[in-house]
Design an enzyme around this catalytic site. Structure first.
Site, PDB file in Angstrom:
ATOM      1  N   GLY A  56     -66.769 -12.783 -80.642  1.00 50.25           N
ATOM      2  CA  GLY A  56     -68.001 -12.169 -81.370  1.00 50.25           C
ATOM      3  C   GLY A  56     -68.252 -10.739 -80.930  1.00 50.25           C
ATOM      4  N   CYS A  57     -67.500 -10.426 -79.929  1.00 45.76           N
ATOM      5  CA  CYS A  57     -67.943  -8.997 -79.102  1.00 45.76           C
ATOM      6  C   CYS A  57     -66.989  -8.035 -80.079  1.00 45.76           C
ATOM      7  CB  CYS A  57     -67.589  -8.982 -77.891  1.00 45.76           C
ATOM      8  SG  CYS A  57     -68.611 -10.147 -76.948  1.00 45.76           S
ATOM      9  N   MET A  58     -67.449  -6.836 -80.269  1.00 44.57           N
ATOM     10  CA  MET A  58     -66.544  -5.505 -80.820  1.00 44.57           C
ATOM     11  C   MET A  58     -65.552  -5.345 -79.875  1.00 44.57           C
ATOM     12  SD  MET A  58     -67.982  -4.245 -84.118  1.00 44.57           S
ATOM     13  CE  MET A  58     -66.959  -2.746 -83.730  1.00 44.57           C
ATOM     14  N   SER A  59     -66.203  -5.011 -78.395  1.00 44.71           N
ATOM     15  CA  SER A  59     -65.303  -4.664 -77.436  1.00 44.71           C
ATOM     16  C   SER A  59     -64.769  -5.777 -76.646  1.00 44.71           C
ATOM     17  CB  SER A  59     -66.156  -4.146 -76.377  1.00 44.71           C
ATOM     18  OG  SER A  59     -66.776  -2.879 -76.789  1.00 44.71           O
TER      19      SER A  59
END
Length: 138
Positions: free
Chosen positions: A48-51
């Site tokens: 769920g994290c872009m990074s």
């Protein structure tokens, strides 16, 4: 509790603008202990994290407290991790389950000053921390 939520809100109130707050967040991230490379693996990634974000947890002591280790490839995200560690690291699983970090971060004004993608990643990290704590509660 590792840090009183009121103390966290107060820490951020010392800064007049969001540029200074972002610098503070990034500085907090730079102070995080490095995550061992062998823990930066696929199964420790936070979805769920872009990074890229990796997180591990463990239980220590009696009474039990949770310890977290996390890292990211993005400076601001690493800073957000550091803020979450101030809130959650060293707390009991029950305290973690009862602590709403998003409410505290909203009081700081963070939600309105990060992109929706960063917010989604922050929520994913909080959910991961709380899920790890819930697993300890049975």
């Amino acid at each position: 509790m590792a840090i009183d939520l009121e103390e966290l809100v107060e820490d951020f109130s010392f800064f007049d603008d969001w540029e200074a707050r972002y610098s503070y967040i990034i500085d907090l991230g730079k102070k995080l202990p490095p995550m061992p490379a062998e823990e930066m693996i696929e199964e420790n990634k936070v979805r769920g994290c872009m990074s890229q974000v990796w997180m591990t947890s463990r239980v220590e002591g009696d009474p039990a407290i949770m310890r977290f280790n996390a890292d990211s490839d993005a400076f601001i995200v690493k800073g957000l991790i550091a803020v979450l560690m101030q809130i959650y690291d060293g707390q009991s699983p029950a305290d973690i389950a009862e602590t709403d970090a998003m409410e505290a971060l909203s009081r700081i004004g963070l939600e309105s000053h990060i992109s929706p993608n960063r917010r989604n990643g922050l929520v994913a990290m909080v959910e991961r921390i709380r899920a790890d704590a819930a697993a300890q509660l049975g």
